[in-house]
Design an enzyme around this catalytic site. Sequence first.
Site, PDB file in Angstrom:
ATOM      1  N   TYR A   1       0.814  -1.217   0.000  1.00  0.00           N
ATOM      2  CA  TYR A   1       0.000   0.000   0.000  1.00  0.00           C
ATOM      3  C   TYR A   1       0.850   1.271   0.000  1.00  0.00           C
ATOM      4  O   TYR A   1       0.416   2.309  -0.500  1.00  0.00           O
ATOM      5  CB  TYR A   1      -0.963  -0.005   1.190  1.00  0.00           C
ATOM      6  CG  TYR A   1      -2.158  -0.897   0.957  1.00  0.00           C
ATOM      7  CD1 TYR A   1      -3.078  -0.592  -0.045  1.00  0.00           C
ATOM      8  CD2 TYR A   1      -2.358  -2.052   1.705  1.00  0.00           C
ATOM      9  CE1 TYR A   1      -4.176  -1.423  -0.285  1.00  0.00           C
ATOM     10  CE2 TYR A   1      -3.439  -2.878   1.467  1.00  0.00           C
ATOM     11  CZ  TYR A   1      -4.341  -2.553   0.471  1.00  0.00           C
ATOM     12  OH  TYR A   1      -5.423  -3.365   0.212  1.00  0.00           O
TER      13      TYR A   1
ATOM     14  N   GLU B   1      -6.500 -29.378  12.816  1.00  0.00           N
ATOM     15  CA  GLU B   1      -6.637 -29.127  11.380  1.00  0.00           C
ATOM     16  C   GLU B   1      -7.620 -28.005  11.074  1.00  0.00           C
ATOM     17  O   GLU B   1      -7.285 -27.048  10.370  1.00  0.00           O
ATOM     18  CB  GLU B   1      -7.103 -30.404  10.666  1.00  0.00           C
ATOM     19  CG  GLU B   1      -7.403 -30.188   9.190  1.00  0.00           C
ATOM     20  CD  GLU B   1      -7.953 -31.424   8.497  1.00  0.00           C
ATOM     21  OE1 GLU B   1      -8.423 -31.286   7.356  1.00  0.00           O
ATOM     22  OE2 GLU B   1      -7.921 -32.529   9.081  1.00  0.00           O
TER      23      GLU B   1
ATOM     24  N   ASP C   1      -8.675 -34.790  10.425  1.00  0.00           N
ATOM     25  CA  ASP C   1      -9.639 -35.765   9.898  1.00  0.00           C
ATOM     26  C   ASP C   1      -8.932 -37.074   9.581  1.00  0.00           C
ATOM     27  O   ASP C   1      -7.723 -37.098   9.302  1.00  0.00           O
ATOM     28  CB  ASP C   1     -10.271 -35.237   8.603  1.00  0.00           C
ATOM     29  CG  ASP C   1     -11.230 -34.082   8.839  1.00  0.00           C
ATOM     30  OD1 ASP C   1     -11.738 -33.951   9.968  1.00  0.00           O
ATOM     31  OD2 ASP C   1     -11.461 -33.317   7.889  1.00  0.00           O
TER      32      ASP C   1
END
Length: 379
Positions: free
Chosen positions: A122, A208, A261
Amino acid sequence: MAVGEEFWRELENLKQLSLRDFEVYAHVNATLGNAEDIDRAAMEGCERVVESVVASLSSGECPVLRVPRSHRSDGAGGVGESLVTVGAPQSTRRFSVLLFTLAQAFRHVASGTFSTRRDVFYENVWLYGTQSALDRAAEDLSRLLGVPRRGLHLTVTGKGLVAGSLAYTTHDGTTIDVSQAQQGVLVPECVQGLSGVVSEARYILVVEKDATFQKLVEAQVHRSFGPAVLITGKGYPDVLTRQLVFRLWSELRVPVLALTDADPYGLHIAAIYKFGSLAREEPGLAVRSLAWLGVLPSDLPALQLPAHALLPLTPTDHGKLASLAAHPLVSKCPTWLQQIHEQQKAGYKAEIQSLTHIAQDYLTSSYIPTKIRQGGWIT
């Protein structure tokens, strides 16, 4: 739910294994990733590049920057280099942007300060045009100088969250007490610039998914089964999240466990924290003593989940498992290979959320404390 002596005894056993690994692997990482050495290499690299450009111009030659290719750019592991020079419009712009970014990095490294890439963009949007142009220039510069990305002192905004027993002071002097946050705080933008790191944690749990992380924080797992530090990279972890996990492991000397998972992507995410990324690995990121707590593919039969909670593996899943089994470090780890083979043989997968089919609070009230108490992880 209170935890007993077995819980802490198993964690202490894992801690002793972690300390052995720390002596082996952290020494290597410290040798390759010492902050002062990286800063020195970055400054020397910047000076070397500028001297080369000046020498070329002085002799009337066209300056050329030889940027090693990214490991992601081709199937040959990043073999070769890109020639960045002046002449063609596209190459001239890349050359200008690269040298300007070099000047930004040199200024921050020399002064011991840091700046986010977002702020640099920026402040100089007239040159970069897009954030991706700056990001590409920073990646090019890292390879050109031969230093880790953090060695540029141009940090990125992280996506990860951390909760639990942890306090620190950021590079700009702000004191953060993570334990007071109700939903965790963002992983700091400049992990290497942290000071005054304080924690009573006895282990670190890497999660996770953000949804699972929030559930654990809401259930006060970091206190009920703690003190502990909880960290999530919200899926595949960014560099900052991995830097924080590594730094806390190396400073606190406590076990690091992963909760993902029971599917190929969860296995891959746990493997990234432990073994590193094949794309482009840097020192100070992989925690080789990390233990995968679950949900393990080998856990699924005993959990007796309903059939609709067990999803069939797709061809993409099978491909992911095969590539993980071929990972040069995973392939040398029998316990991890066994999980891969178990999932391949079973032909199905399950998410952490599927444990709610047993009980809404099964993950927090039973699964995590029981797995730790029984030492039900793989290393």
